[in-house]
Write a protein that holds these residues in place. Structure first.
Motif, PDB file in Angstrom:
ATOM      1  N   ARG A  18       0.722  -1.228   0.219  1.00  0.00           N
ATOM      2  CA  ARG A  18      -0.032   0.081   0.102  1.00  0.00           C
ATOM      3  C   ARG A  18       0.516   1.248  -0.793  1.00  0.00           C
ATOM      4  NH1 ARG A  18      -4.551  -1.582   4.444  1.00  0.00           N
ATOM      5  NH2 ARG A  18      -5.870  -3.394   3.083  1.00  0.00           N
ATOM      6  N   THR A  19       1.798   0.859   0.992  1.00  0.00           N
ATOM      7  CA  THR A  19       3.053   2.564  -0.041  1.00  0.00           C
ATOM      8  C   THR A  19       3.959   2.536  -0.768  1.00  0.00           C
ATOM      9  OG1 THR A  19       3.920   1.851   3.092  1.00  0.00           O
ATOM     10  CG2 THR A  19       4.494   3.109   1.808  1.00  0.00           C
ATOM     11  N   TYR A  60      12.825   5.743  -2.017  1.00  0.00           N
ATOM     12  CA  TYR A  60      12.012   5.563  -0.755  1.00  0.00           C
ATOM     13  C   TYR A  60      11.803   4.044  -1.154  1.00  0.00           C
ATOM     14  CZ  TYR A  60       9.227   5.763   2.865  1.00  0.00           C
ATOM     15  OH  TYR A  60       8.878   5.053   3.753  1.00  0.00           O
ATOM     16  N   ASN A  61      10.740   3.792  -2.585  1.00  0.00           N
ATOM     17  CA  ASN A  61      10.122   2.857  -2.725  1.00  0.00           C
ATOM     18  C   ASN A  61      11.677   2.144  -2.149  1.00  0.00           C
ATOM     19  OD1 ASN A  61       7.629   3.497  -2.593  1.00  0.00           O
ATOM     20  ND2 ASN A  61       7.584   3.292  -4.712  1.00  0.00           N
ATOM     21  N   SER A  93      14.856  -4.072  -8.658  1.00  0.00           N
ATOM     22  CA  SER A  93      14.161  -2.487  -8.873  1.00  0.00           C
ATOM     23  C   SER A  93      13.741  -2.827  -9.904  1.00  0.00           C
ATOM     24  CB  SER A  93      15.632  -1.780  -9.432  1.00  0.00           C
ATOM     25  OG  SER A  93      16.784  -2.169  -8.242  1.00  0.00           O
ATOM     26  N   LEU A  94      13.035  -3.348 -10.907  1.00  0.00           N
ATOM     27  CA  LEU A  94      12.703  -2.610 -12.175  1.00  0.00           C
ATOM     28  C   LEU A  94      11.111  -2.328 -12.088  1.00  0.00           C
ATOM     29  CD1 LEU A  94      13.461  -6.135 -14.799  1.00  0.00           C
ATOM     30  CD2 LEU A  94      13.590  -3.774 -14.338  1.00  0.00           C
ATOM     31  N   LEU A 139      20.731   2.850  -6.770  1.00  0.00           N
ATOM     32  CA  LEU A 139      22.606   2.608  -5.965  1.00  0.00           C
ATOM     33  C   LEU A 139      22.153   2.873  -4.568  1.00  0.00           C
ATOM     34  CD1 LEU A 139      24.973   3.453  -8.750  1.00  0.00           C
ATOM     35  CD2 LEU A 139      24.442   1.227  -7.931  1.00  0.00           C
ATOM     36  N   LEU A 140      21.597   4.397  -3.574  1.00  0.00           N
ATOM     37  CA  LEU A 140      21.810   4.770  -3.047  1.00  0.00           C
ATOM     38  C   LEU A 140      20.766   4.248  -2.284  1.00  0.00           C
ATOM     39  CD1 LEU A 140      21.494   9.102  -3.744  1.00  0.00           C
ATOM     40  CD2 LEU A 140      23.815   7.612  -2.824  1.00  0.00           C
ATOM     41  N   ALA A 141      19.694   3.894  -2.761  1.00  0.00           N
ATOM     42  CA  ALA A 141      18.365   2.993  -1.601  1.00  0.00           C
ATOM     43  C   ALA A 141      18.819   1.744  -1.154  1.00  0.00           C
ATOM     44  CB  ALA A 141      17.242   2.859  -2.739  1.00  0.00           C
TER      45      ALA A 141
END
Length: 235
Positions: A18-19, A60-61, A93-94, A139-141
């Motif tokens: 949901r987020t 963020y996701n 990540s896709l 990359l940062l995530a």
């Protein structure tokens, strides 16, 4: 491609989150009334909204995604098989990346209809900015997830990058409005070169420095993932 198979499985989980759905699908819709009411030129709106998509739909996701899959032992199980580490990370990540790209296209269409903005005169810089931005924030995530114990803690651990980029990269207001010395420092934030390249797509501003800064961030992000990314649960 094996990464695509992971992405397809991840997409099914994405629709149950949901987020992630709110950040990727509903939040952009809430910005449409703002677009209609704001009297601004088209290019700044497009640039700002693309930057927003990179921060929320990608960065963020994916912090929450990487943490959730790690704590569920999904990453560990995938790593035992024939998949390489990059394939696992790309596959996970896709969905977020595809949604973010879809957002960007939607933003461009909406802003184009509202403001009549012209097509970019140098679209290759626009493409470089988008692809480079996606690479940096994936990359940062991944790096941020290493310091995040739970999905709930992602709201805290992602805050420094989100706040720095939202308020220090020229996303909310131009860096020229800040003291000169501070503006020079903020040019080295990860989102700033992306926004500079997006503007360069419409023939505005230099490109060499943003390209160098972006390449450095990709290098730093790659090193950080190789050095600190965690495949096992933090228990």
């Amino acid at each position: 491609m094996r990464a695509v198979a992971i992405g397809q499985a991840e997409l099914k989980l994405f629709w149950r989150n949901r987020t992630a759905l709110f950040n990727s699908l509903l939040l952009p819709l809430l910005l449409v009334p703002v677009l209609i009411s704001v009297d601004a030129e088209g290019v700044p709106l497009v640039v700002g909204l693309v930057g927003f998509a990179l921060l929320m739909a990608v960065y963020y996701n994916l912090v929450t995604t990487f943490v959730a899959r790690r704590e569920e032992l999904v990453l560990k199980r995938l790593r035992v098989g024939e998949l390489t580490d990059p394939e696992i990370l790309v596959g996970a990540s896709l969905p977020s990346v595809v949604v973010a790209l879809g957002q960007m296209v939607l933003y461009c269409l909406v802003v184009g209809v509202i403001t009549g903005v012209e097509l970019p005169s140098r679209p290759w810089f626009l493409l470089l900015g988008v692809l480079g931005g996606v690479a940096v924030f994936v990359l940062l995530a991944a790096a941020s997830s290493a310091f995040t114990r739970t999905v709930e803690m992602a709201q805290v651990t992602s805050l420094p990058v989100l706040m720095a980029c939202l308020f220090g990269s020229g996303l909310m207001f131009p860096l020229s409005a800040l003291p000169e010395a501070l503006g020079r420092v903020l040019q080295y934030l990860p989102l700033t070169p992306v926004l500079d390249l997006l503007r360069a797509g419409w023939g505005d501003g230099p490109v060499l420095k943003p390209l160098i800064v972006l390449a450095v961030w990709i290098g730093l992000g790659t090193y950080a993932v190789q050095r600190w990314f965690r495949w096992d649960p933090r228990r």
